[in-house]
Design an enzyme around this catalytic site. Structure first.
Site, PDB file in Angstrom:
ATOM      1  N   LYS A 166      11.900   6.871  -4.555  1.00  0.00           N
ATOM      2  CA  LYS A 166      11.207   5.607  -4.297  1.00  0.00           C
ATOM      3  C   LYS A 166       9.921   5.596  -5.107  1.00  0.00           C
ATOM      4  O   LYS A 166       9.198   6.583  -5.152  1.00  0.00           O
ATOM      5  CB  LYS A 166      10.866   5.555  -2.789  1.00  0.00           C
ATOM      6  CG  LYS A 166      10.104   4.342  -2.335  1.00  0.00           C
ATOM      7  CD  LYS A 166      11.052   3.284  -1.808  1.00  0.00           C
ATOM      8  CE  LYS A 166      10.406   1.936  -1.590  1.00  0.00           C
ATOM      9  NZ  LYS A 166      10.157   1.190  -2.831  1.00  0.00           N
ATOM     10  N   LYS A 211       3.603  12.091  -1.897  1.00  0.00           N
ATOM     11  CA  LYS A 211       3.120  11.010  -1.025  1.00  0.00           C
ATOM     12  C   LYS A 211       4.104  10.766   0.120  1.00  0.00           C
ATOM     13  O   LYS A 211       3.714  10.639   1.271  1.00  0.00           O
ATOM     14  CB  LYS A 211       3.010   9.732  -1.880  1.00  0.00           C
ATOM     15  CG  LYS A 211       1.822   8.879  -1.580  1.00  0.00           C
ATOM     16  CD  LYS A 211       1.807   7.640  -2.450  1.00  0.00           C
ATOM     17  CE  LYS A 211       0.890   7.781  -3.636  1.00  0.00           C
ATOM     18  NZ  LYS A 211       0.630   6.493  -4.333  1.00  0.00           N
ATOM     19  N   LYS A 243       9.573   6.813 -10.193  1.00  0.00           N
ATOM     20  CA  LYS A 243       8.595   5.914 -10.819  1.00  0.00           C
ATOM     21  C   LYS A 243       9.188   5.335 -12.081  1.00  0.00           C
ATOM     22  O   LYS A 243      10.040   5.961 -12.726  1.00  0.00           O
ATOM     23  CB  LYS A 243       7.312   6.673 -11.182  1.00  0.00           C
ATOM     24  CG  LYS A 243       6.105   5.778 -11.329  1.00  0.00           C
ATOM     25  CD  LYS A 243       5.539   5.394  -9.970  1.00  0.00           C
ATOM     26  CE  LYS A 243       4.374   4.462 -10.063  1.00  0.00           C
ATOM     27  NZ  LYS A 243       3.704   4.310  -8.740  1.00  0.00           N
ATOM     28  N   THR A 285      -1.330  -1.340   0.644  1.00  0.00           N
ATOM     29  CA  THR A 285      -2.065  -0.251   0.009  1.00  0.00           C
ATOM     30  C   THR A 285      -3.530  -0.318   0.442  1.00  0.00           C
ATOM     31  O   THR A 285      -4.120   0.690   0.846  1.00  0.00           O
ATOM     32  CB  THR A 285      -1.924  -0.337  -1.523  1.00  0.00           C
ATOM     33  OG1 THR A 285      -0.534  -0.335  -1.831  1.00  0.00           O
ATOM     34  CG2 THR A 285      -2.585   0.842  -2.210  1.00  0.00           C
ATOM     35  N   ASN A 302      -4.216  -5.811  -6.919  1.00  0.00           N
ATOM     36  CA  ASN A 302      -3.642  -5.816  -5.574  1.00  0.00           C
ATOM     37  C   ASN A 302      -4.437  -4.896  -4.644  1.00  0.00           C
ATOM     38  O   ASN A 302      -4.909  -5.328  -3.588  1.00  0.00           O
ATOM     39  CB  ASN A 302      -2.172  -5.376  -5.651  1.00  0.00           C
ATOM     40  CG  ASN A 302      -1.570  -5.164  -4.269  1.00  0.00           C
ATOM     41  OD1 ASN A 302      -1.757  -4.126  -3.659  1.00  0.00           O
ATOM     42  ND2 ASN A 302      -0.884  -6.160  -3.745  1.00  0.00           N
ATOM     43  N   SER A 330       6.560  -0.267   2.134  1.00  0.00           N
ATOM     44  CA  SER A 330       7.807  -0.436   1.368  1.00  0.00           C
ATOM     45  C   SER A 330       8.977   0.166   2.146  1.00  0.00           C
ATOM     46  O   SER A 330      10.075  -0.400   2.187  1.00  0.00           O
ATOM     47  CB  SER A 330       7.705   0.272   0.009  1.00  0.00           C
ATOM     48  OG  SER A 330       7.187  -0.592  -0.961  1.00  0.00           O
TER      49      SER A 330
HETATM   50  P1  NAD Z   1      -3.063  -4.397 -10.445  1.00  0.00           P
HETATM   51  O1  NAD Z   1      -2.348  -4.562 -11.705  1.00  0.00           O
HETATM   52  O2  NAD Z   1      -2.860  -5.402  -9.367  1.00  0.00           O
HETATM   53  O3  NAD Z   1      -4.643  -4.316 -10.751  1.00  0.00           O
HETATM   54  C1  NAD Z   1      -5.188  -3.402 -11.646  1.00  0.00           C
HETATM   55  C2  NAD Z   1      -6.697  -3.625 -11.705  1.00  0.00           C
HETATM   56  O4  NAD Z   1      -7.253  -2.574 -12.517  1.00  0.00           O
HETATM   57  C3  NAD Z   1      -7.109  -4.942 -12.352  1.00  0.00           C
HETATM   58  O5  NAD Z   1      -8.272  -5.443 -11.742  1.00  0.00           O
HETATM   59  C4  NAD Z   1      -7.409  -4.519 -13.796  1.00  0.00           C
HETATM   60  O6  NAD Z   1      -8.341  -5.382 -14.447  1.00  0.00           O
HETATM   61  C5  NAD Z   1      -8.019  -3.150 -13.566  1.00  0.00           C
HETATM   62  N1  NAD Z   1      -7.924  -2.286 -14.750  1.00  0.00           N
HETATM   63  C6  NAD Z   1      -6.884  -2.148 -15.604  1.00  0.00           C
HETATM   64  N2  NAD Z   1      -7.202  -1.267 -16.579  1.00  0.00           N
HETATM   65  C7  NAD Z   1      -8.457  -0.844 -16.321  1.00  0.00           C
HETATM   66  C8  NAD Z   1      -9.333   0.077 -16.947  1.00  0.00           C
HETATM   67  N3  NAD Z   1      -8.993   0.731 -18.049  1.00  0.00           N
HETATM   68  N4  NAD Z   1     -10.570   0.275 -16.394  1.00  0.00           N
HETATM   69  C9  NAD Z   1     -10.934  -0.382 -15.262  1.00  0.00           C
HETATM   70  N5  NAD Z   1     -10.147  -1.261 -14.628  1.00  0.00           N
HETATM   71  C10 NAD Z   1      -8.920  -1.474 -15.141  1.00  0.00           C
HETATM   72  O7  NAD Z   1      -2.714  -2.932  -9.927  1.00  0.00           O
HETATM   73  P2  NAD Z   1      -2.676  -2.399  -8.420  1.00  0.00           P
HETATM   74  O8  NAD Z   1      -1.325  -2.621  -7.883  1.00  0.00           O
HETATM   75  O9  NAD Z   1      -3.882  -2.854  -7.688  1.00  0.00           O
HETATM   76  O10 NAD Z   1      -2.803  -0.837  -8.703  1.00  0.00           O
HETATM   77  C11 NAD Z   1      -4.064  -0.226  -8.949  1.00  0.00           C
HETATM   78  C12 NAD Z   1      -3.909   1.278  -8.758  1.00  0.00           C
HETATM   79  O11 NAD Z   1      -3.446   1.538  -7.422  1.00  0.00           O
HETATM   80  C13 NAD Z   1      -2.884   1.932  -9.696  1.00  0.00           C
HETATM   81  O12 NAD Z   1      -3.320   3.225 -10.020  1.00  0.00           O
HETATM   82  C14 NAD Z   1      -1.641   1.993  -8.842  1.00  0.00           C
HETATM   83  O13 NAD Z   1      -0.760   2.996  -9.279  1.00  0.00           O
HETATM   84  C15 NAD Z   1      -2.249   2.302  -7.499  1.00  0.00           C
HETATM   85  N6  NAD Z   1      -1.373   1.973  -6.393  1.00  0.00           N
HETATM   86  C16 NAD Z   1      -0.919   0.696  -6.201  1.00  0.00           C
HETATM   87  C17 NAD Z   1      -0.071   0.435  -5.148  1.00  0.00           C
HETATM   88  C18 NAD Z   1       0.428  -0.952  -4.862  1.00  0.00           C
HETATM   89  O14 NAD Z   1       1.158  -1.124  -3.863  1.00  0.00           O
HETATM   90  N7  NAD Z   1       0.077  -1.970  -5.642  1.00  0.00           N
HETATM   91  C19 NAD Z   1       0.330   1.458  -4.273  1.00  0.00           C
HETATM   92  C20 NAD Z   1      -0.176   2.741  -4.486  1.00  0.00           C
HETATM   93  C21 NAD Z   1      -1.014   2.991  -5.551  1.00  0.00           C
END
Ligand code: NAD
Length: 428
Positions: A84, A108, A120, A204, A235, A362
């Site tokens: 997953k 995790k 992934k 998250t 997100n 999820s």
């Molecule tokens: P997203 O695409 O919704 O948002 C990403 C954010 O990071 C945006 O605001 C973008 O502008 C910013 N960003 C991108 N590149 C950047 C950089 N170089 N420096 C600073 N900011 C930057 O992504 P998300 O879903 O919020 O995921 C963010 C993190 O959380 C990731 O590492 C992801 O793996 C992790 N995560 C997400 C989820 C989920 O359910 N969405 C779950 C677990 C972990």
């Protein structure tokens, strides 16, 4: 004695920095297995994914040209259950990163006690420069390319960086066409009308705020008095900012990929939420911005990296001023930086624990899809609360017991599950 003090005594400050997240993950796994007296065979099994598929996806672009994109799907270990993990659309996606991310998903799921292994996926692309139609064709092409190895009882994708519920809907539709039956359980993070779960979109961030509350208790700080800095307004970051604001905490710094904005009196979160674009960009609206590095080093009570990997390194770890770091992003802090922070008494709640809320809901979504019976938001949140608090307590206890930092303890908890399942199956 505090957990961070104990851990500081047991770790060494190393100047050698490994920015390759896959290699550094392997080295922590090796160390954790040694600490738990597991055999070298287990390390051989866990150091690489069991399966890694690289695909090339031709996509007809809007100008009628054809562009061929490279994508990956990594399945680290399916001894506990089907794999997953999310699918990331980003120009910097690499095979090594996808492999590391799939290992973290195994850990995790172990920490949150979910019946899954880690997977992934990722596609090298820049979704901010693509049209809606191009993104749809790419999403469908990716599913066609990986369809042989994924499915509701094999490997279940989900959203990650720059992918969302619309992309999950296209992917689910494509998979259902290939299999010729409706398959909501193939993917999670779907829109509600297509079998999504209440609470998945915010899961998250909900999980992160639960960890923040638990960490604040350890440092005897009240959430209402806390000043928080969040890197990333996608997100994870934007919903976290919303919840913190609603609970009376002050969010004094926020950033996106282009820079950050600050206000020591607290940013106007409802305004930022209304104005952010679908990629989590916000700083374009402001004339005065700071860099992401400056943002990370701001004086605050809690720092939440919620964007990309390798943000806190040996370069800046000594300048971080927050006494608590809660990692919403995957891999934002290097292993060497973790050691420096721990020595400095900073309490770091690691990614594989703090961001487990996403995969937990999820899992709830998948259970509801398999049952065809749907829960209320209150039910989802109550179950999530239980999983996150139990996971936090368990990792904290293991850290104290073994005199290690919380990241190392989280690795130990996660590895134990997959090692045990692989052993019972007779794989090692
Ligand atoms: P997203 O695409 O919704 O948002 C990403 C954010 O990071 C945006 O605001 C973008 O502008 C910013 N960003 C991108 N590149 C950047 C950089 N170089 N420096 C600073 N900011 C930057 O992504 P998300 O879903 O919020 O995921 C963010 C993190 O959380 C990731 O590492 C992801 O793996 C992790 N995560 C997400 C989820 C989920 O359910 N969405 C779950 C677990 C972990």
């Amino acid at each position: 004695m505090s957990i961070t003090k104990i851990a500081a005594e047991s770790t060494e400050d190393s100047q050698k920095e490994v920015l390759n997240v896959f290699q550094s993950t392997q080295s922590v796994i090796k160390e954790a297995l040694k600490k738990m007296n597991y055999s070298d065979e287990i390390y051989e099994l866990l150091k690489e994914p069991l399966r890694m598929l690289t695909v090339r996806i031709p996509v007809k672009m809007d100008d009628s040209s054809v562009k061929v994109f490279t994508g990956y799907r990594s399945q680290h270990n399916d001894s506990v259950g089907p794999t997953k993990g999310g699918v990331r659309f980003h120009p910097l996606v690499s095979e090594e990163e996808v492999k590391a991310l799939s290992i973290w998903m195994t850990l995790k799921c172990g920490i949150a006690n979910l019946p899954y292994g880690g997977g992934k996926g990722g596609i090298i692309c820049d979704p901010q420069k693509m049209s809606f139609g191009e993104l749809e064709r790419l999403s469908r092409g990716y599913v066609r390319a990986i369809s042989q190895i994924v499915g509701p009882t094999k490997d279940i994708p989900a959203p990650d960086v720059y992918t969302n519920s619309q992309i999950m809907a296209w992917m689910m539709d494509e998979y259902s066409h290939i299999r010729e039956f409706d398959s909501p359980g193939f993917i999670t993070g779907k829109p509600l009308i297509l079998g999504g779960s209440y609470g998945r979109e915010t899961a998250t961030a909900q999980g992160v705020i639960i960890c923040i509350k638990e960490a604040l208790k350890k440092k005897e700080i009240r959430l209402r008095d806390a000043r928080v800095v969040i890197q990333g307004f996608g997100n994870a970051g934007s919903f976290l900012a919303k919840f913190l604001h609603e609970e009376g905490a002050k969010v004094i710094g926020i950033s996106d990929a282009f820079g950050g904005i600050t206000d020591t009196n607290g940013l106007d979160i409802p305004y930022l939420l209304e104005r952010r674009d679908s990629f989590g960009n916000i700083t374009g609206l402001f004339e005065k911005t700071i860099t992401n590095q400056e943002l990370l080093e701001m004086k605050c009570d809690i720092l939440v990296p919620a964007a990309v990997s390798n943000q806190i390194t040996v370069e800046n770890a000594r300048r971080i001023q927050a006494p608590i770091i809660v990692e919403a992003a995957n891999g934002p802090t290097t292993i060497e930086a973790t050691k420096i922070l721990t020595k400095r008494g900073i309490l770091l709640v690691p990614d594989i624990l703090a961001s487990a809320g996403g995969v937990t809901v999820s899992y709830f979504e998948w259970v509801q899809n398999n049952q065809g019976y749907y829960w209320t938001e209150a039910e989802v949140l109550e179950k999530l609360q239980t999983v996150m608090v139990n996971s936090f307590d368990n990792v904290f206890r293991v850290a104290l017991q073994h005199k290690v930092d919380m990241r190392f303890a989280a690795y130990m908890v996660g590895i134990k599950c997959v090692a045990e399942a692989s052993t019972f199956r007779g794989w090692v």
